[in-house]
Write a protein that holds these residues in place. Sequence first.
Motif, PDB file in Angstrom:
ATOM      1  N   SER A 191       0.838  -1.198   0.000  1.00 11.77           N
ATOM      2  CA  SER A 191       0.000   0.000   0.000  1.00 11.77           C
ATOM      3  C   SER A 191       0.876   1.252   0.000  1.00 11.77           C
ATOM      4  O   SER A 191       1.688   1.426   0.915  1.00 11.77           O
ATOM      5  CB  SER A 191      -0.904   0.018   1.237  1.00 11.77           C
ATOM      6  OG  SER A 191      -1.628  -1.191   1.358  1.00 11.77           O
ATOM      7  N   PRO A 192       0.723   2.133  -0.988  1.00  5.52           N
ATOM      8  CA  PRO A 192       1.458   3.401  -0.959  1.00  5.52           C
ATOM      9  C   PRO A 192       1.144   4.222   0.288  1.00  5.52           C
ATOM     10  O   PRO A 192       2.010   4.933   0.799  1.00  5.52           O
ATOM     11  CB  PRO A 192       0.975   4.116  -2.227  1.00  5.52           C
ATOM     12  CG  PRO A 192       0.533   3.020  -3.140  1.00  5.52           C
ATOM     13  CD  PRO A 192      -0.050   1.976  -2.232  1.00  5.52           C
ATOM     14  N   LEU A 218       0.494  -2.760  -6.504  1.00  3.53           N
ATOM     15  CA  LEU A 218       0.158  -1.668  -5.601  1.00  3.53           C
ATOM     16  C   LEU A 218      -1.294  -1.779  -5.149  1.00  3.53           C
ATOM     17  O   LEU A 218      -2.191  -2.047  -5.960  1.00  3.53           O
ATOM     18  CB  LEU A 218       0.375  -0.319  -6.286  1.00  3.53           C
ATOM     19  CG  LEU A 218       1.817   0.045  -6.635  1.00  3.53           C
ATOM     20  CD1 LEU A 218       1.874   1.442  -7.248  1.00  3.53           C
ATOM     21  CD2 LEU A 218       2.721  -0.030  -5.414  1.00  3.53           C
ATOM     22  N   GLU A 220      -3.766   0.515  -3.976  1.00  9.16           N
ATOM     23  CA  GLU A 220      -3.999   1.967  -3.932  1.00  9.16           C
ATOM     24  C   GLU A 220      -5.091   2.384  -2.957  1.00  9.16           C
ATOM     25  O   GLU A 220      -5.126   3.526  -2.500  1.00  9.16           O
ATOM     26  CB  GLU A 220      -4.353   2.480  -5.337  1.00  9.16           C
ATOM     27  CG  GLU A 220      -3.288   2.212  -6.389  1.00  9.16           C
ATOM     28  CD  GLU A 220      -2.170   3.228  -6.363  1.00  9.16           C
ATOM     29  OE1 GLU A 220      -2.175   4.113  -5.481  1.00  9.16           O
ATOM     30  OE2 GLU A 220      -1.278   3.139  -7.235  1.00  9.16           O
ATOM     31  N   GLN A 221      -6.003   1.468  -2.622  1.00  4.61           N
ATOM     32  CA  GLN A 221      -7.168   1.846  -1.817  1.00  4.61           C
ATOM     33  C   GLN A 221      -7.071   1.398  -0.365  1.00  4.61           C
ATOM     34  O   GLN A 221      -8.031   1.553   0.392  1.00  4.61           O
ATOM     35  CB  GLN A 221      -8.448   1.251  -2.434  1.00  4.61           C
ATOM     36  CG  GLN A 221      -8.691   1.651  -3.883  1.00  4.61           C
ATOM     37  CD  GLN A 221      -9.957   1.015  -4.419  1.00  4.61           C
ATOM     38  OE1 GLN A 221     -11.070   1.374  -4.041  1.00  4.61           O
ATOM     39  NE2 GLN A 221      -9.806   0.039  -5.303  1.00  4.61           N
TER      40      GLN A 221
END
Length: 259
Positions: A191-192, A218, A220-221
């Motif tokens: 997760s970023p 990734l 993202e959410q």
Amino acid sequence: MPVLPGAEPYRHDGGEVGVLLCHGFTGSPQSLRPWADYLVERGLTVSLPLLPGHGTRWQDMQLTRWQDWYAEVDRALTELSARCSRVFVFGLSMGGALTLRLAARHGDAITGIVLVNPANKVHGPAAPFLPLVRHLVPSTPGISSDIAKEGGYEVGYDRVPLHAAHSLRNFLRLVDAELPQVTQPLVLLHSPQDHVVPPVDSARILGRVSSTDVTEILLEQSYHVATLDHDAERIFQESHDFVCRFAPEAAEKGSSAGG
């Protein structure tokens, strides 16, 4: 001490393909139970142990060290390997570090690994002082339930026991040194936006393992506990597809189970 509701270990005997799931530091099997259920529904044999000192109260964890946590997943892997023809290991956070050490030490006995927001280092300005601070302060605020999804909740401790945190720091250094020994195919999902383990940990792992079949995804959410977050279904599906790629018999068994 009684185990917290939802934090119980889980085991299901399915087909000849097995998956060992490793939960994170101060967490519990609850964070991975939906993942386990997804794999069970597709015919796999699944082992989801409760790490020593976890799932009760944080004071119990003060008495445990990384050797205890690793010994438990190593034992579970041995049991699973005796039951299954192929074994995969999946891990979240510190469970990712446990997964990497199992992979480094067991080689071809593990067909592939999946890591979700794996930990590589204890971060923060206080980390270098843990050897001293742990004797003065027993605990700090907890790190559980870093979840973007509204209503998301992780069964974990509201305090971090510092003796255990110091042991974790030592363990992550050991695992980092062993990363070049990891050769298995791997999927790393991260997760970023992670408020517990920064993305630099995933980059470090990807840069040091010797695996040649590597997939980076990734999320993202989601935040740190992505297995209980918006991207959970993607994690489950990607991991099952990965298993089926290296163990086609799992896809056939899954079709039978689904039918």
